[in-house]
Design an enzyme around this catalytic site. Sequence first.
Site, PDB file in Angstrom:
ATOM      1  N   ASP A  26      34.450  50.924  39.893  1.00  0.00           N
ATOM      2  CA  ASP A  26      33.697  50.517  38.706  1.00  0.00           C
ATOM      3  C   ASP A  26      32.874  51.637  38.109  1.00  0.00           C
ATOM      4  O   ASP A  26      32.248  52.420  38.823  1.00  0.00           O
ATOM      5  CB  ASP A  26      32.782  49.337  39.048  1.00  0.00           C
ATOM      6  CG  ASP A  26      33.567  48.047  39.180  1.00  0.00           C
ATOM      7  OD1 ASP A  26      34.282  47.709  38.215  1.00  0.00           O
ATOM      8  OD2 ASP A  26      33.502  47.409  40.240  1.00  0.00           O
ATOM      9  N   GLU A  49      37.762  36.131  35.191  1.00  0.00           N
ATOM     10  CA  GLU A  49      37.666  36.972  36.383  1.00  0.00           C
ATOM     11  C   GLU A  49      36.186  37.111  36.714  1.00  0.00           C
ATOM     12  O   GLU A  49      35.390  37.519  35.872  1.00  0.00           O
ATOM     13  CB  GLU A  49      38.306  38.334  36.081  1.00  0.00           C
ATOM     14  CG  GLU A  49      38.413  39.246  37.276  1.00  0.00           C
ATOM     15  CD  GLU A  49      38.974  40.631  36.883  1.00  0.00           C
ATOM     16  OE1 GLU A  49      39.735  40.731  35.892  1.00  0.00           O
ATOM     17  OE2 GLU A  49      38.631  41.597  37.575  1.00  0.00           O
TER      18      GLU A  49
END
Lengths: 257, 391
Positions: free
Chosen positions: A58, A47
């Site tokens: 995040d 990924e």
Amino acid sequence: MTSLDTTLAALRASGRKALVPYLVGGVSDDWLDHVRAAVHAGADVVEIGVPFSDPMMDGVVIQRAADVSLGRGTTPQSVLDDVATLDVEIPLVVMTYFNVFHHMGVTRAAGALHSAGVSGVILPDLPIEEQGEWRASCTDVDVATINMVAPSTPPARIEQIAKIAQGFLYASARMAVTGAASDEGHALDVVTRSRAVSDMPIYVGIGITTPEQAAAAARIADGAIVGSALVQRVLEGQGASGVEAFVGELRRAIDAG
Amino acid sequence: MTTYMDHPDELGHFGDFGGRFVPEALMPACLELEEAFRDAWADPLFLDEYHHILKEFGGRPTPVTYCERLSSELGIELYLKREDLAHTGSHKINNVIGQALLTKRMGKKRIIAETGAGQHGVASATAAAKLGLECTVYMGELDTQRQALNVFRMELLGASVHPVTSGSRTLKDAVNEAMREWVSCVETTHYCLGSVMGPHPFPWMVREFQSILGREAAQQLVDRGVGTPDMVVACVGGGSNAAGLFSGFANSSARLIGVEAAGGSAIGIGSPGVLHGMRSMLIQSDVGQIEEAHSISAGLDYPGIGPEHAYLAASQRAEYFSAGDDEVLDALQRLSRSEGIIPALETAHALAWVFREVGGQIRRGDTVLVNLSGRGDKDVAQVLDILGARA
Ligand SMILES: Cc1ncc(COP(=O)(O)O)c(C=O)c1O
């Protein structure tokens, strides 16, 4: 059905649990070597994060890596250009935020992903209600749109998501953004509820930090996604050999069951 | 005839803008909030409580003030809707009382909020104290320095303030951090967003909570025989005070004018994009990275704008202009001296545009209503620094 669906279904049929390491594109000059190292150490999918200025899903580690990468002049296209030079045998998927591709124009973005050899895309801020145009453009060029389910997702909605999901279901182990955690959180519950409505591969991510946690996630699901723990090592300057060592540890732990 | 500022569509779209671009983890909370708001907004008991608190605690209705001296100087009829006189000194109280009541209705015990200038943070802390909720406020580290007194105010009110050190350390980063935090506490905590931005239902819901000021102003102008003004003007950060004001005049003949900070002018220099849960106009680089806004006022330091404003601009029902830091400082001083009202730096953007455009966009004799969105007490230290350095 995209090629990613076929590849990942075959992987599961072979009895192998998937290991999906996450790396931030453009974070250093030799970042492609990190990808190659991860592949060499036994990754089944890599990924690749395309850095965005406002990464809402995040935590601090990946935020920092994105800042480093953007500071080096990385653009979405530069990541894709780099990726296009990779000759690896496993599927590569891109993770970023929708604005990056919205800004490119969805048709152009889908074409650029396809040209770079990307097999699938994870856009955590693009829920199914807003996916129509994006999904159609990507399906046209054989790029899968990968969807997430969270501990808070009710059964009826998991079913709705699973019905259109491609590649694998990304089961978020916890109610949190990316970052280190000390256990597998709600992974078992999310996977169990997803299994009840879908027979597609389910990979667990968010907070998987140690080889033991990766092995535990792979036991309950079809694969494990490891992001911040790996990116942390990259930020510490461990380089390709550090990536290879850690991904190798993850692989061995998962294979040991 | 098209009606404006009614409902967004089922998925929260205003034309091409709006929607709900959030992580799956937050989706149930957005749906729950939408349902709770629809239900509450149709419940006479909720409406009674909301209006009662805004009256008895919030100081509503706020008056409309006629600016005698400036009107004769400028050759226009200038009226101000006095949100500076609402409790906590700005329009922000209208929204937070609504959301705090909803929080309780949903059985949640805590709110989190983002803040730029600190006004929404102070208002949130106030509503939390009044209604017995816990409150954590996310504020860019740079803003905690620019608005240190507001940080202390929030703490006095029992809230905790969390400085945000990521990105540009201003409002946009405070929103990012509040959203991240919300993911991990969504079951017990409501995110009390401070403007008409974010995922559906926030842009619509916050506009509805702010519409009280527009409705009041329209009625007050009718009551004093002024009728429909030629123009209504408001400053725009996310756009909540402007949305509240516009909603009272959207289906009248009045021109609707929003004034952004020159360095944060999402309509003027932005392009369509997706951020903070919404599709709207955003200031971004040529590869889709969000740029930092720059403004003398922390409350307008935001690279986006609420999606309904993007729609009103695209459909040409409202017009958006900008004002620069220098003319804003002048406007703040001019209103203070001529009318005895020190406006917030945010508000001074709307005034600066009016002062500049008399004889231009504004014809002599026009009736102009400006939303005096907040008082300038929070800004005087900063203004003193700037003017002192110049003297
Ligand atoms: C007095 C005042 N006016 C305006 C604004 C801008 O917000 P909005 O555009 O949502 O009204 C702020 C924000 O902090 C403010 O404090």
